[in-house]
Design an enzyme around this catalytic site. Structure first.
Site, PDB file in Angstrom:
ATOM      1  N   ASP A   6       0.846  -1.192   0.000  1.00 25.85           N
ATOM      2  CA  ASP A   6       0.000   0.000   0.000  1.00 25.85           C
ATOM      3  C   ASP A   6       0.883   1.245   0.000  1.00 25.85           C
ATOM      4  O   ASP A   6       2.048   1.186   0.412  1.00 25.85           O
ATOM      5  CB  ASP A   6      -0.881  -0.040   1.258  1.00 25.85           C
ATOM      6  CG  ASP A   6      -1.799   1.158   1.384  1.00 25.85           C
ATOM      7  OD1 ASP A   6      -2.330   1.627   0.360  1.00 25.85           O
ATOM      8  OD2 ASP A   6      -1.997   1.625   2.523  1.00 25.85           O
ATOM      9  N   ASP A   8      -0.310   4.921   1.059  1.00 26.47           N
ATOM     10  CA  ASP A   8      -0.568   5.893   2.123  1.00 26.47           C
ATOM     11  C   ASP A   8      -0.350   5.282   3.505  1.00 26.47           C
ATOM     12  O   ASP A   8      -0.940   4.262   3.855  1.00 26.47           O
ATOM     13  CB  ASP A   8      -1.993   6.438   2.020  1.00 26.47           C
ATOM     14  CG  ASP A   8      -2.221   7.132   0.678  1.00 26.47           C
ATOM     15  OD1 ASP A   8      -1.279   7.744   0.162  1.00 26.47           O
ATOM     16  OD2 ASP A   8      -3.346   7.048   0.156  1.00 26.47           O
ATOM     17  N   ASP A 133      -2.031  -0.669   5.962  1.00 27.76           N
ATOM     18  CA  ASP A 133      -2.291  -0.107   7.289  1.00 27.76           C
ATOM     19  C   ASP A 133      -3.750  -0.213   7.711  1.00 27.76           C
ATOM     20  O   ASP A 133      -4.088   0.183   8.813  1.00 27.76           O
ATOM     21  CB  ASP A 133      -1.845   1.359   7.333  1.00 27.76           C
ATOM     22  CG  ASP A 133      -2.614   2.246   6.374  1.00 27.76           C
ATOM     23  OD1 ASP A 133      -2.636   1.924   5.166  1.00 27.76           O
ATOM     24  OD2 ASP A 133      -3.193   3.251   6.813  1.00 27.76           O
TER      25      ASP A 133
END
Length: 176
Positions: A6, A8, A133
Site C-alpha cells: 500500500d 498511504d 495499514d
C-alpha cells in the site's frame, strides 16, 4: 514471491500531511503521539472534523508527501529479490491519482508502471503478501496480511505487525 504494498501511511506519510494542513488552517500542530489508536479527524474539535475529513479530497493533498523512513531503500532491496506491486486505492480521492503516480516516479522510479495498481477496491488484487495499514484491506486478503504500524491501527492484534521498514528482513529474509 509477489508482495503487494500500500502507499498511504506505508510508503508515503499521509498522516503528516493532515498535521501540516491542520496547522495551516487552525494554527495548532499535532504529532503522531497525540493520536494513538485513532484517525486524526477523531481527535480534533467537532467543528473542525468535516474540514479535516475533506483534506484528501482537495487538490494537492497527496502531492509531495514525505517518504516513510527507510521505505525507499528497503523496498528497492525487496524489488531486487521479489515481485513488488504498489497497490493504492486511488479512486476515492479525485485528485490523488496523478499526485501518487508522480510521487512514485520521483521516489520509487525502480517500480515500473506495470507494477503500479491504482484501484477503488483491493479485493480483486492477489499476491502472496499484502503490507497495508487498514483492516478493511487486510481482512479479506487470502495471502499473508501484514499490518504496517500507523497511529490509527495500534489496536489491531489479528495480523503480523511491521513497525517500520527496517523490520522487513524478519518477514522476508531467506524466503524465495
Amino acid at each position: 514471491m509477489r508482495i503487494l504494498i500500500d502507499m498511504d501511511d506505508v510508503m508515503a506519510d499521509a498522516v503528516e500531511r493532515f498535521f501540516e494542513w491542520y496547522e495551516r488552517d487552525f494554527g495548532i500542530r499535532y504529532t503522531k503521539a497525540d493520536i494513538p489508536g485513532k484517525h486524526f479527524y477523531q481527535i480534533v474539535p467537532e467543528a473542525h472534523r468535516q474540514i479535516v475529513r475533506s483534506y484528501p479530497h482537495q487538490k494537492g493533498f497527496f502531492k509531495n508527501l514525505p517518504v516513510i523512513q527507510d521505505a525507499k531503500e528497503v523496498i528497492e532491496a525487496l524489488n531486487n529479490l521479489h515481485e513488488i506491486y504498489v497497490v493504492s486505492a486511488a479512486m476515492e480521492f479525485k485528485y490523488s491519482f496523478t499526485d501518487k503516480y508522480e510521487w512514485l516516479d520521483e521516489h520509487f522510479p525502480f517500480i515500473h508502471w506495470k507494477h503500479r495498481i491504482f484501484c477503488g477496491n483491493k479485493h480483486l488484487v492477489k499476491g502472496d503478501v499484502l503490507i497495508d495499514d487498514h483492516d478493511f484491506n487486510l481482512s479479506f486478503f487470502p495471502g499473508r496480511p501484514i499490518v504496517f504500524t500507523a497511529p490509527h491501527n495500534l489496536h489491531y492484534t489479528e495480523y503480523e505487525r511491521m513497525n517500520g521498514w527496517l523490520e522487513a528482513n524478519k518477514f522476508f529474509e531467506g524466503l524465495p
